[in-house]
Motif scaffolding. Structure first.
Motif, PDB file in Angstrom:
ATOM      1  N   SER A 609       0.828  -1.213   0.000  1.00 39.48           N
ATOM      2  CA  SER A 609       0.000   0.000   0.000  1.00 39.48           C
ATOM      3  C   SER A 609       0.855   1.252   0.000  1.00 39.48           C
ATOM      4  O   SER A 609       0.529   2.235  -0.688  1.00 39.48           O
ATOM      5  N   SER A 610       1.973   1.229   0.749  1.00 37.82           N
ATOM      6  CA  SER A 610       2.845   2.408   0.776  1.00 37.82           C
ATOM      7  C   SER A 610       3.496   2.638  -0.587  1.00 37.82           C
ATOM      8  O   SER A 610       3.658   3.790  -1.020  1.00 37.82           O
ATOM      9  N   ILE A 611       3.860   1.566  -1.279  1.00 33.66           N
ATOM     10  CA  ILE A 611       4.450   1.694  -2.617  1.00 33.66           C
ATOM     11  C   ILE A 611       3.434   2.273  -3.603  1.00 33.66           C
ATOM     12  O   ILE A 611       3.729   3.179  -4.370  1.00 33.66           O
ATOM     13  N   LYS A 612       2.204   1.734  -3.571  1.00 27.11           N
ATOM     14  CA  LYS A 612       1.171   2.212  -4.491  1.00 27.11           C
ATOM     15  C   LYS A 612       0.844   3.675  -4.241  1.00 27.11           C
ATOM     16  O   LYS A 612       0.679   4.461  -5.186  1.00 27.11           O
ATOM     17  N   ALA A 613       0.752   4.051  -2.980  1.00 24.50           N
ATOM     18  CA  ALA A 613       0.405   5.440  -2.649  1.00 24.50           C
ATOM     19  C   ALA A 613       1.533   6.390  -3.010  1.00 24.50           C
ATOM     20  O   ALA A 613       1.297   7.490  -3.532  1.00 24.50           O
ATOM     21  N   PHE A 614       2.775   5.988  -2.770  1.00 27.35           N
ATOM     22  CA  PHE A 614       3.920   6.877  -3.004  1.00 27.35           C
ATOM     23  C   PHE A 614       4.096   7.177  -4.495  1.00 27.35           C
ATOM     24  O   PHE A 614       4.333   8.325  -4.878  1.00 27.35           O
ATOM     25  N   TYR A 615       3.974   6.160  -5.318  1.00 30.08           N
ATOM     26  CA  TYR A 615       4.185   6.345  -6.757  1.00 30.08           C
ATOM     27  C   TYR A 615       2.879   6.569  -7.526  1.00 30.08           C
ATOM     28  O   TYR A 615       2.918   6.798  -8.735  1.00 30.08           O
ATOM     29  N   GLY A 616       1.752   6.494  -6.827  1.00 29.95           N
ATOM     30  CA  GLY A 616       0.475   6.668  -7.505  1.00 29.95           C
ATOM     31  C   GLY A 616       0.250   5.624  -8.580  1.00 29.95           C
ATOM     32  O   GLY A 616      -0.198   5.949  -9.686  1.00 29.95           O
TER      33      GLY A 616
END
Length: 843
Positions: A609-616
């Motif tokens: 989730s942090s990866i998806k949110a950070f890079y959109g």
């Protein structure tokens, strides 16, 4: 003991690559060193005594003259070419972003410059291979030694070195490029490369699939859900394979370490009680079966004499005899793993018919109508090839043998009936024996007795016609042999098989249930009657019907091994028959493989989730369920890999069957743990890797910067730039606005507005960077930066040339238009004068 014997023998011959003794400073053996000058090939010892490098072997010449590999009138030319160094050949990697640029640089740059510098035969020093599609493979008449030594070729040599190191080209022998072209791979195929290291052919297969994409499309594993399994017995050689193929940026590749003849089939039927609901898991495969199999087997390698002349000294007929059994086992295993309707290419870099036609004939003999040897003579018409032989002899201990009946009894453990054209196992009545004497180890001439094939019952030759010169009854002319002097290459042998149907069924004649026979005596009798000359572990199919493992009793499970760990296994529900019927064989360790990290499905929701949110990352990119790691401790994971749906299915199957696959590498490295040198904390601990960027880029909506050419080039030149030193004002503002950590810098095309959304296609150039407190740092190797700068310069030069040409054409058009206007004005003046004259006359 048998398995360990095979392992030792296979590793002994093929674990380590040979030194190239043409090369300056290489050792031909432990007590000699080799040097080469520009005029001749010279061998020197440590005492500085010079003598010519020997490129002759009387046994070799006698052997191939007798086998009639080439016509007698061609023999001198054939040998002359074998004694010459092999010309350099390379392939442009079609998956490279700069594939077309490199091809244009060769066609319009180096070809023309070399033609202007050289005359005579050297005017075509560099040319595309006429039979390779789209001018992607090239041949140079200069050997590697000349490329290194000749001053006039220095620029071309530097280009080759950099392009190879970057991965834009692959240095590969020309004939080695041929087998994948006959495999006919499609974008939805499961492909197995059985003996894959060092990986050139595997990379080539991936490229062919990649080229099947629509022009301009991205190299996405989601577009076509294919899967390529590249296997090699040696872990160290597999590392080179992994290095070669990582440049492909594909999530559809898996690298395994198994002896090819024992490659596991991962049959789920034995484990159904552990996973009763396959549909809930979304698993669509219950065993490993392949649409295409590349079977480039270990061989004596005398087709590579031109690049490895040390073989001249080492060669003997026993090398091919000793490998025949292993080659046959690997080929039969490949066919067993092939789907009905699938295609297998069998190939060697040997000229020896015992390693080539004899293996092909025995495959056809064992498989019957289930296998067809394809005629591919019309494919690649510009490739010069010779038809396969239909007759040959076997040489053992200096004696020529025309038929198996000529083999002395004490030599029959190493000289098999399958080595002869007829394959008939006939002996004199006074020399009958049990036919199963396969001793371990090698004899003095290199014959590998450990690989001997179990023979069927012997026949008294009194009941059979006399055989003098045997001729095979199979259409072996459909095979192809490439010889050096036809197109100035090495030598190679290729045969293409089509699996038409499953292998024959062996069933009880009595009983309504049709249960597979499993009694020792019945099985032995059926094997003799229905599967003549079957090797231990060869597959006997159960046809189109599925055999439920639960219906087999304990005795059956002892005699019919279908786990693929030791015996061969076939298509559908094909079941391998052990030679030692009734003896339960010890299964391989089903736990963690020694020295190999486990493959763990990565399901840490917080990290994902942090990866998806950070890079959109767009939700259309299937991130969940497609990530794996090689560390069971989630908190210590350093790298996260992305796998396609097809590879994910294989991984899940492998877990269900007890991890039978020994996986050295899998998927595409997508994310790497990154910490800031200045202690800056970021909201995402993982950066996007260079390998994963091309696949992920179209789905990123955050941490993406659009840089004009001037700033992009500065980043590549200086590797680190302060925000204030950026030229473009919009880039400065957006760099300051994004979060600290990994970001992606995309080259902005001229006249593109920064406010316009980034449109990603195959021509998009992007690099990974790290945004610190005050600097933007490039996260690309120096070598990649150098190459990218050169590519950009070439593109700018090409565009400038096109612009100048357009301007010149425009100026010429304007000039022509002006001339036309002047002419029209002059014409009008004349017409006006003529009209005035007419009027005056009329009045």
């Amino acid at each position: 003991m048998g398995g360990r014997g095979r392992s030792r023998t296979q590793r002994k011959h093929f674990k380590q690559s040979r030194d190239n003794v043409w090369k300056h400073g290489s050792n031909s053996d432990a007590s000699s060193a080799v040097d080469v000058d520009n005029s001749a090939d010279i061998q020197t010892t440590k005492k500085d005594s010079w003598e010519p490098l020997k490129t002759q072997n009387a046994a070799f010449e006698d052997y191939y003259k007798e086998q009639e590999i080439v016509a007698p009138e061609e023999w001198d030319t054939f040998i002359e070419f074998l004694r010459k160094q092999l010309p350099a050949a390379f392939r442009i990697n079609s998956s490279s972003q700069f594939c077309l640029d490199i091809r244009s640089q060769l066609e319009d740059g180096f070809v023309k410059s070399l033609q202007s510098e050289f005359t005579g035969d050297e005017t075509e020093a560099l040319r595309p291979l006429p039979w390779y599609p789209e001018n992607l493979a090239w041949h140079s008449n200069f050997s590697r030694k000349q490329l290194r030594k000749t001053q006039t070729l220095e620029r071309f040599h530097e280009f080759l070195k950099l392009a190879h190191e970057i991965g834009n080209i692959t240095r590969q022998e020309a004939v080695s490029m041929v087998p994948p072209l006959f495999l006919d791979v499609h974008p939805d195929h499961f492909v197995l490369d059985m003996c894959a290291a060092p990986g050139s052919k595997t990379f080539q297969l991936l490229e062919i699939i990649h080229r099947a994409n629509e022009p301009g499309s991205l190299p996405s594993g989601m577009v076509f859900d294919y899967s390529v399994v590249a296997n090699d017995v040696d872990v160290q050689r597999s590392n080179l394979l992994i290095h070669q193929t990582k440049r492909m940026c594909t999530a559809n590749l898996m690298v395994t370490n198994h002896e090819a003849q024992d490659f596991p089939g991962c049959r789920l039927s034995k484990f159904l009680h552990k996973c009763s609901d396959l549909s809930a898991k979304g698993l669509i495969i219950d065993q490993l079966l392949f649409d295409r199999v590349l079977c480039d087997v270990p061989c004596s390698g005398d087709g590579t004499l031109r690049k490895a002349p040390d073989i001249w000294r080492k060669w003997n007929a026993g090398m091919g005899n000793g490998l025949h059994g292993l080659q046959l086992k690997i080929a039969m295993r490949g066919i067993a793993l092939l789907k009905v309707g699938g295609r297998m290419v069998y190939s060697t870099c040997s000229m020896n018919p015992v390693e080539n036609e004899a293996v092909v004939a025995e495959i056809l003999r064992r498989c019957g109508d289930s296998i067809e040897l394809l005629d591919v003579s019309s494919h690649l018409p510009q490739l010069v090839r010779r038809p396969g032989l239909k007759k040959w002899k076997v040489r053992d201990k200096g004696v020529w043998l025309s038929s198996y009946k000529d083999v002395p009894e004490h030599r029959r453990p190493g000289i098999l009936s399958s080595m002869f054209p007829s394959g008939r196992n006939i002996v004199d009545s006074s020399q009958k024996h049990d036919g199963h004497g396969a001793a371990e180890g090698e004899d003095g001439e290199g014959n590998m007795d450990a690989e001997c094939i179990a023979e069927p019952a012997m026949n008294d030759d009194a009941s059979l016609p006399e055989i003098n010169d045997e001729v095979s009854s199979f259409p072996l002319e459909r095979c192809m042999r490439i010889v050096p002097h036809d197109q100035n290459t090495g030598a190679f042998f290729i045969a293409v098989f089509l699996k038409c149907s499953p292998f024959p069924v062996i069933e009880k004649t009595g009983g309504a249930d049709g249960q597979m026979i499993h009694k020792k005596e019945d099985l032995s009798k059926a094997a003799k009657e229905n599967a003549s000359n079957l090797d231990e572990g060869e597959a006997i199919s159960a046809g189109d019907t599925e055999t439920d493992a639960g219906s087999l009793d304990n005795e059956t499970s002892k005699t019919l091994e279908d786990d693929g760990s030791e015996d061969q296994q076939g298509t559908g529900s094909e079941i391998a028959v052990s030679e030692k019927v009734g003896v339960k064989r010890k299964l391989q360790n089903q736990g963690k493989w020694k020295g190999i990290d486990p493959v763990i499905l990565f399901n840490d929701e917080a990290v994902i989730s942090s990866i998806k949110a950070f890079y959109g990352i767009n939700d259309s990119f299937p991130l969940h369920g497609h990530l794996v790691s090689r560390n069971s401790d989630t908190n210590s994971v350093k790298r996260i890999y992305y796998v396609s749906k097809s590879v994910k299915d294989v991984l899940e199957l492998n877990l269900l069957v007890g991890q039978q696959l020994k996986i050295a590498s899998v998927g595409l490295k997508m994310f790497e743990r990154q910490t800031s040198k200045d202690g800056t904390s970021t909201s995402c601990r993982f950066r996007i890797s260079s390998e994963g960027l091309p696949l992920l880029l179209p789905y990123l909506t955050k941490q993406v910067l659009l840089a004009p050419l001037v700033d992009f080039k500065h980043l590549l030149q200086y590797k680190s730039i302060k925000f204030g030193d950026l030229v473009d004002t919009d880039l400065k503002e957006k760099t300051s606005a994004i979060e600290l950590g990994c970001c992606v810098v995309v080259l902005k095309e001229a006249h593109t507005l920064s406010s316009v959304a980034i449109q990603v296609d195959s021509s998009t150039i992007a690099i990974g960077c790290w945004k610190g407190r005050s600097n933007l740092n490039v996260m690309v190797t120096s070598l990649d930066c150098t190459d990218l700068l050169e590519r950009l310069e070439k593109r700018m030069e090409a565009r400038s040339a096109q612009t100048s040409e357009v301007q010149n054409v425009g100026a010429k058009v304007d000039s022509n238009l002006n001339d036309t206007d002047v002419n029209e004005e002059g014409k009008n003046d004349v017409e006006m004068k003529e009209e005035t004259t007419v009027d005056m006359v009329a009045s």
